[in-house]
Design a protein around this motif. Structure first.
Motif, PDB file in Angstrom:
ATOM      1  N   ASN A 166      10.233  16.081  -3.027  1.00  0.00           N
ATOM      2  CA  ASN A 166       9.394  17.202  -2.592  1.00  0.00           C
ATOM      3  C   ASN A 166       9.389  17.359  -1.075  1.00  0.00           C
ATOM      4  N   ALA A 167      10.502  16.979  -0.468  1.00  0.00           N
ATOM      5  CA  ALA A 167      10.621  17.051   0.991  1.00  0.00           C
ATOM      6  C   ALA A 167      10.489  18.478   1.511  1.00  0.00           C
ATOM      7  N   ASP A 168      10.778  19.450   0.654  1.00  0.00           N
ATOM      8  CA  ASP A 168      10.710  20.845   1.079  1.00  0.00           C
ATOM      9  C   ASP A 168       9.304  21.433   0.955  1.00  0.00           C
ATOM     10  N   VAL A 169       8.367  20.638   0.446  1.00  0.00           N
ATOM     11  CA  VAL A 169       6.994  21.113   0.260  1.00  0.00           C
ATOM     12  C   VAL A 169       6.161  20.703   1.470  1.00  0.00           C
ATOM     13  N   GLU A 170       5.662  21.668   2.200  1.00  0.00           N
ATOM     14  CA  GLU A 170       4.915  21.391   3.428  1.00  0.00           C
ATOM     15  C   GLU A 170       3.627  20.614   3.131  1.00  0.00           C
ATOM     16  N   GLY A 171       3.435  19.510   3.862  1.00  0.00           N
ATOM     17  CA  GLY A 171       2.217  18.722   3.732  1.00  0.00           C
ATOM     18  C   GLY A 171       2.121  17.912   2.454  1.00  0.00           C
ATOM     19  N   TYR A 172       3.232  17.756   1.740  1.00  0.00           N
ATOM     20  CA  TYR A 172       3.183  17.054   0.456  1.00  0.00           C
ATOM     21  C   TYR A 172       2.885  15.564   0.628  1.00  0.00           C
ATOM     22  N   LYS A 173       2.009  15.051  -0.222  1.00  0.00           N
ATOM     23  CA  LYS A 173       1.752  13.622  -0.367  1.00  0.00           C
ATOM     24  C   LYS A 173       1.630  13.329  -1.863  1.00  0.00           C
ATOM     25  N   PRO A 174       2.129  12.201  -2.312  1.00  0.00           N
ATOM     26  CA  PRO A 174       2.038  11.909  -3.747  1.00  0.00           C
ATOM     27  C   PRO A 174       0.609  11.690  -4.253  1.00  0.00           C
ATOM     28  N   ILE A 175      -0.239  11.010  -3.453  1.00  0.00           N
ATOM     29  CA  ILE A 175      -1.535  10.549  -3.960  1.00  0.00           C
ATOM     30  C   ILE A 175      -2.693  11.311  -3.328  1.00  0.00           C
ATOM     31  N   ALA A 176      -3.508  11.932  -4.161  1.00  0.00           N
ATOM     32  CA  ALA A 176      -4.737  12.573  -3.686  1.00  0.00           C
ATOM     33  C   ALA A 176      -5.751  11.488  -3.336  1.00  0.00           C
ATOM     34  N   TYR A 177      -6.268  11.540  -2.113  1.00  0.00           N
ATOM     35  CA  TYR A 177      -7.199  10.496  -1.661  1.00  0.00           C
ATOM     36  C   TYR A 177      -8.197  11.104  -0.686  1.00  0.00           C
ATOM     37  N   GLY A 178      -9.476  11.069  -1.067  1.00  0.00           N
ATOM     38  CA  GLY A 178     -10.541  11.534  -0.187  1.00  0.00           C
ATOM     39  C   GLY A 178     -11.241  10.348   0.445  1.00  0.00           C
ATOM     40  N   GLN A 179     -11.388  10.357   1.754  1.00  0.00           N
ATOM     41  CA  GLN A 179     -11.934   9.202   2.458  1.00  0.00           C
ATOM     42  C   GLN A 179     -13.375   8.880   2.061  1.00  0.00           C
ATOM     43  N   ASN A 180     -14.120   9.884   1.625  1.00  0.00           N
ATOM     44  CA  ASN A 180     -15.529   9.640   1.292  1.00  0.00           C
ATOM     45  C   ASN A 180     -15.721   9.091  -0.120  1.00  0.00           C
ATOM     46  N   ILE A 181     -14.681   9.179  -0.959  1.00  0.00           N
ATOM     47  CA  ILE A 181     -14.775   8.651  -2.335  1.00  0.00           C
ATOM     48  C   ILE A 181     -13.547   7.782  -2.623  1.00  0.00           C
ATOM     49  N   ILE A 199     -10.659   1.292  -4.965  1.00  0.00           N
ATOM     50  CA  ILE A 199     -11.277  -0.019  -4.745  1.00  0.00           C
ATOM     51  C   ILE A 199     -11.473  -0.736  -6.078  1.00  0.00           C
ATOM     52  N   ASP A 200     -12.086  -0.044  -7.026  1.00  0.00           N
ATOM     53  CA  ASP A 200     -12.404  -0.652  -8.321  1.00  0.00           C
ATOM     54  C   ASP A 200     -11.155  -1.100  -9.072  1.00  0.00           C
ATOM     55  N   VAL A 247     -16.129   0.863   4.784  1.00  0.00           N
ATOM     56  CA  VAL A 247     -15.016   0.351   5.595  1.00  0.00           C
ATOM     57  C   VAL A 247     -13.674   0.566   4.895  1.00  0.00           C
ATOM     58  N   GLN A 248     -13.585   1.602   4.065  1.00  0.00           N
ATOM     59  CA  GLN A 248     -12.338   1.853   3.346  1.00  0.00           C
ATOM     60  C   GLN A 248     -11.154   2.008   4.294  1.00  0.00           C
ATOM     61  N   ALA A 249     -11.399   2.523   5.490  1.00  0.00           N
ATOM     62  CA  ALA A 249     -10.305   2.712   6.452  1.00  0.00           C
ATOM     63  C   ALA A 249      -9.662   1.381   6.826  1.00  0.00           C
ATOM     64  N   SER A 250     -10.445   0.306   6.828  1.00  0.00           N
ATOM     65  CA  SER A 250      -9.880  -1.006   7.167  1.00  0.00           C
ATOM     66  C   SER A 250      -8.929  -1.489   6.079  1.00  0.00           C
ATOM     67  N   PHE A 251      -9.187  -1.109   4.836  1.00  0.00           N
ATOM     68  CA  PHE A 251      -8.281  -1.476   3.745  1.00  0.00           C
ATOM     69  C   PHE A 251      -6.979  -0.683   3.849  1.00  0.00           C
ATOM     70  N   ALA A 302      -7.543  -6.523   8.840  1.00  0.00           N
ATOM     71  CA  ALA A 302      -8.026  -7.669   8.073  1.00  0.00           C
ATOM     72  C   ALA A 302      -9.384  -8.183   8.535  1.00  0.00           C
ATOM     73  N   ASP A 303      -9.617  -8.238   9.844  1.00  0.00           N
ATOM     74  CA  ASP A 303     -10.877  -8.793  10.346  1.00  0.00           C
ATOM     75  C   ASP A 303     -12.074  -7.947   9.905  1.00  0.00           C
ATOM     76  N   THR A 304     -11.932  -6.636  10.041  1.00  0.00           N
ATOM     77  CA  THR A 304     -13.017  -5.741   9.621  1.00  0.00           C
ATOM     78  C   THR A 304     -13.238  -5.831   8.117  1.00  0.00           C
ATOM     79  N   ALA A 305     -12.136  -5.883   7.385  1.00  0.00           N
ATOM     80  CA  ALA A 305     -12.225  -5.978   5.929  1.00  0.00           C
ATOM     81  C   ALA A 305     -12.914  -7.276   5.504  1.00  0.00           C
ATOM     82  N   LYS A 306     -12.534  -8.387   6.126  1.00  0.00           N
ATOM     83  CA  LYS A 306     -13.116  -9.687   5.770  1.00  0.00           C
ATOM     84  C   LYS A 306     -14.609  -9.729   6.064  1.00  0.00           C
ATOM     85  N   ALA A 307     -15.011  -9.130   7.173  1.00  0.00           N
ATOM     86  CA  ALA A 307     -16.431  -9.121   7.530  1.00  0.00           C
ATOM     87  C   ALA A 307     -17.243  -8.355   6.486  1.00  0.00           C
ATOM     88  N   ALA A 308     -16.711  -7.213   6.055  1.00  0.00           N
ATOM     89  CA  ALA A 308     -17.411  -6.415   5.046  1.00  0.00           C
ATOM     90  C   ALA A 308     -17.461  -7.145   3.705  1.00  0.00           C
TER      91      ALA A 308
END
Length: 407
Positions: free
Chosen positions: A177-192, A197-198, A382-386, A391-397
């Motif tokens: 899908n290289a010809d598709v502008e802004g394409y990413k395989p996985i839908a991921y919202g930072q707030n959910i 995680i689960d 702290v999902q952004a750390s994952f 690692a340090d931020t993730a371990k602290a959480a």
């Protein structure tokens, strides 16, 4: 005079006969959550009526809506020896008091005498003591329109992917899908980020993941599981909100959406299927995060009663047969614990969701449901750390989270 005596004797015999018949009618005491305004109440009650007629018994049912007062009453009745013969109740921590006390029969023990008991129920959702009816499932919704090359399409021949295969597939889809502008395989919202995680925790640490987390080296094990998100960083849409990312999937812009079965009702795209979560740890296989959180129990009290044992088994079998489960999912929605029990007018997405269960290797509740109230949010924050392998931020959480898990 003789006629009068004969008439009296005949009346006396009739009374004795009637009394004998009355004494032979067994009364089965049942309790369920199919009360109040529950959509499946009509199915439950009609099944009871048919069962009574078939076996010539009386079912004394006390079903109510499953509020906190009702839960407490059920537990209290076990404590006072007033438990029913059969009950439909919650699983997990809620049922722990009477399960741990040995007041309900295990599936294993029942099958020693009734080897075909609950055989139609998918193994991945069958409890240790309870036979489930309906619930929800979570899985990866897949837009098949993005599989353009033969190499990508070959992955669809597999029932479940390994984690390495999933990453390789994402890379191939980026090429396709290289010809598709802004394409990413996985839908991921930072707030959910909850679903990722689960699933990663369950997939890496197995069906007993919660105790593993609280055990030896739990901090390192949980941290390493969560940091696996960084391995797919380049394939995440990483949108600011889940509302945006899920809508983009629904608009056909992303290939994968990890979500619950309720999401299926929003899908209007034609070419969608559902896959179980990839196998991250081969020791455990693919996890099914599922809401099969209630089921039918047979109490030890009924099992020890020779007049009720067989009837109790047959009652549960009647309530969890493929025919009855089909009625449950048709009237009340959800997904049957028997993957062959299909609702009427089943859509392609509903069918795909139904078939996720038999492809999974074990079933667990999400980490958020297992966690002590208020502690799970610290991981989400702290999902952004994952994702970024910090690692340090993730371990602290993780350390703070585990400290909050108290018995």
């Amino acid at each position: 005079m003789k006629k009068r005596i004969i008439a009296v004797l005949m009346s006396f015999v009739a009374v004795l006969t009637l009394s004998a018949c009355t004494e032979t009618v067994v009364e089965l005491n049942t309790v369920s959550m199919f009360g109040g305004t529950d959509a499946n109440r009509v199915v439950y009650e009609s099944t009871i009526y048919a069962f009574e007629n078939e076996h010539n018994i009386r079912v004394k049912d006390k079903s109510q809506s499953s509020d906190e007062e009702w839960k407490s009453t059920v537990i209290s009745n076990f404590n006072t020896g007033n438990e029913p013969d059969v009950l439909q109740f919650f699983t997990g921590e809620t049922a722990k008091p009477f399960v741990d006390a040995g007041l309900v029969m295990s599936i294993e023990d029942i099958r020693k005498e009734y080897p075909d008991y609950a055989k139609n129920i998918d193994d991945s959702v069958l409890g240790t003591h309870s036979v489930p009816t309906t619930g929800f499932v979570e899985g990866i919704f897949v837009n098949l329109d993005h599989f353009k090359s033969n190499e990508a399409k070959a992955y669809l021949d597999k029932d479940v992917w390994t984690w390495d295969e999933f990453k390789a597939l994402c890379a191939k889809l980026v090429e396709d899908n290289a010809d598709v502008e802004g394409y990413k395989p996985i839908a991921y919202g930072q707030n959910i980020p909850h679903y990722w995680i689960d699933h990663l925790v369950a997939a890496q640490l197995g069906p007993d993941y919660y105790n593993v987390i609280k055990g030896a080296e739990g901090e390192d094990k949980l941290t390493n599981a969560l940091l696996k998100l960084s391995e797919i960083k380049d394939y995440l849409s990483y949108d600011e909100t889940e509302e945006f990312s899920s809508q983009a999937f629904l608009d056909g812009k992303y290939t994968f959406q990890l979500d619950g079965s309720w999401f299926g009702g929003r899908i209007e795209l034609e070419n969608i299927t559902v896959y179980p979560f990839p196998v991250v740890n081969e020791e455990y296989g693919s996890p099914l995060l599922s809401g099969f959180t209630s089921g039918f129990y047979i109490t030890k009290k009924a099992w020890d009663n020779p007049k009720k044992r067989d009837l109790a088994v047959k009652f549960v079998e009647a309530m969890t047969s493929r025919e009855t489960l089909t009625k449950f999912v048709t009237y009340g929605g959800g997904f049957a614990a028997d993957s062959e029990a299909k609702p009427q007018n089943e859509t392609k997405v509903q069918e795909a969701l139904r078939l996720v269960s038999p492809r999974a290797d074990f079933v667990v509740l999400p980490l958020g449901d297992a966690s002590v109230a208020g502690t799970y949010a610290g991981l989400v924050e702290v999902q952004a750390s994952f994702v970024n392998n910090q690692a340090d931020t993730a371990k602290a959480a993780v350390k703070t989270y585990i400290e909050g898990q108290t018995d």
